[in-house]
Design a protein around this motif. Structure first.
Motif, short mmCIF file in Angstrom:
data_model
loop_
_atom_site.label_atom_id
_atom_site.label_comp_id
_atom_site.label_asym_id
_atom_site.label_seq_id
_atom_site.Cartn_x
_atom_site.Cartn_y
_atom_site.Cartn_z
N GLN A 156 20.30 151.10 21.14
CA GLN A 156 19.91 149.76 20.69
C GLN A 156 18.51 149.44 21.18
O GLN A 156 18.07 149.97 22.19
N TYR A 213 18.45 144.22 23.30
CA TYR A 213 19.87 143.97 23.11
C TYR A 213 20.73 144.67 24.16
O TYR A 213 21.93 144.61 24.12
N ASP A 266 9.20 136.91 17.80
CA ASP A 266 10.51 137.54 17.98
C ASP A 266 11.31 136.88 19.10
O ASP A 266 10.75 136.50 20.13
N ASP A 274 13.17 137.87 21.43
CA ASP A 274 13.10 138.40 22.81
C ASP A 274 11.79 138.01 23.51
O ASP A 274 11.60 138.32 24.68
N ALA A 287 21.79 145.56 8.08
CA ALA A 287 21.76 144.81 9.34
C ALA A 287 23.16 144.39 9.76
O ALA A 287 24.01 144.13 8.92
N ARG A 311 21.60 139.85 13.08
CA ARG A 311 20.47 140.62 13.60
C ARG A 311 19.61 141.09 12.43
O ARG A 311 20.15 141.47 11.39
#
Ligand SMILES: [Zn+2]
Length: 311
Positions: A34, A38, A110, A112, A285, A289
């Motif tokens: 991943q 994640y 994004d 993250d 997807a 996600r």
């Protein structure tokens, strides 16, 4: 009978150990497959000193972030993926400086890099490219997150210069690359840049077509960054990099683009192109996600589009 039972018991314990280890290895493999953002159970937040009063924030959930300490105030670069991680980051910064954290710069949109925004004080100044604000506006559903949107100051080209009280920080935009809103945070005095996700080490770079990213743009943007007087390159998912690392990534990317260009000119389908790299089309997807297309697919689509545009 007794021996048999004992043997049976030994066999059970033995197979539990073997299969347990195999299951654990498989689980670890799955986690590593991943994207880093994640993975579970992140390392604790830690500040890595890069230069005088410049730190990379490692650990926690989400991408690496950055800290630039001026004479009067502190700029944080990127906001981690969760409020909890962002809060831990702010706590760590307080341990090294008593100056106020007054400004947050977002390298791109994004999750993250931006979802921890709610840990920042309500009156924080936020800088981002206008495309980044647009994608955040689309992605943010939570009212608590949306409350930060009006505070985001944007620019479309060039970029503002920020003075942290005697310390100059330049926010630069060179065009679409990882997304259409990536900015580079440049500290000329220390020859350091924060690249967000413009650089990846040991894997293909990610280009988000759903956010108008472009692999040829990525080459152009990295070449523009190399034209700056920079020695240390910090990014979201890699250790600090050198000019040679960036040049290496550009070269690998250009070689891939050239190979795919030849295949497209030969009329090769996407499937055949992927096959020649030993790849298959990315599966659809998972719910909630984005679908991360592999780089070969991205480049193939870009080249097909430009072929059709010319005709
Ligand atoms: Zn990213």
């Amino acid at each position: 009978m007794k021996t048999n039972m004992r043997l049976g018991l030994v066999m059970i314990v033995f197979s539990a150990l073997v299969f347990g280890t195999a299951a654990l290895a498989q689980q670890q493999q799955q986690q590593q497959a991943q994207p880093p953002q994640y993975r579970q159970q992140p390392a604790p937040i830690a500040l890595e000193k890069i230069a005088d009063n410049i730190y990379q924030v490692n650990g926690g959930s989400g991408a690496n972030a950055g800290v630039i300490i001026g004479q009067k105030e502190i700029m944080v670069v990127d906001a981690k993926m969760s409020e909890e991680s962002a809060r831990q980051m702010l706590d760590e910064i307080k341990k090294i400086s008593a100056l106020p954290i007054t400004v947050l710069t977002l390298t791109h949109s994004d999750g993250d890099h931006v979802n921890g925004i709610t840990a920042f004080p309500a009156d924080i100044k936020i800088w981002a490219h206008e495309e980044t604000k647009h994608y955040m506006d689309e992605a943010f559903k939570d009212e608590k997150q949306r409350a930060y949107l009006p505070a985001i100051k944007t620019f479309a080209s060039g970029g503002p210069e920020y003075d942290l009280g005697g310390r100059k920080v330049e926010l630069l935009y060179f065009g679409p690359a990882h997304t259409s809103g990536d900015i580079v945070v440049y500290i000329p005095e220390e020859k350091v840049v924060f690249l967000g996700d413009l650089y990846f080490a040991g894997r293909d770079p990610l280009v988000h077509r759903h956010k108008n990213g472009n692999s040829f743009g990525l080459v152009k943007v990295l070449q523009s960054v190399l034209a700056l007087d920079v020695e240390t390159f910090l990014s979201g998912h890699a250790d600090k990099a050198t000019r040679a690392d960036i040049e290496g990534m550009i070269q690998t990317l250009q070689e891939k683009q050239a190979k795919i260009k030849t295949l497209v000119a030969e009329g090769k389908s996407l499937e055949a192109t992927l096959e020649s790299f030993g790849l298959k089309e990315t599966p659809p997807a998972q719910e909630g996600r984005p679908r991360f297309m592999n780089l070969v697919e991205v480049i193939w689509l870009e080249l097909m589009e430009s072929t059709f545009k010319k005709k």
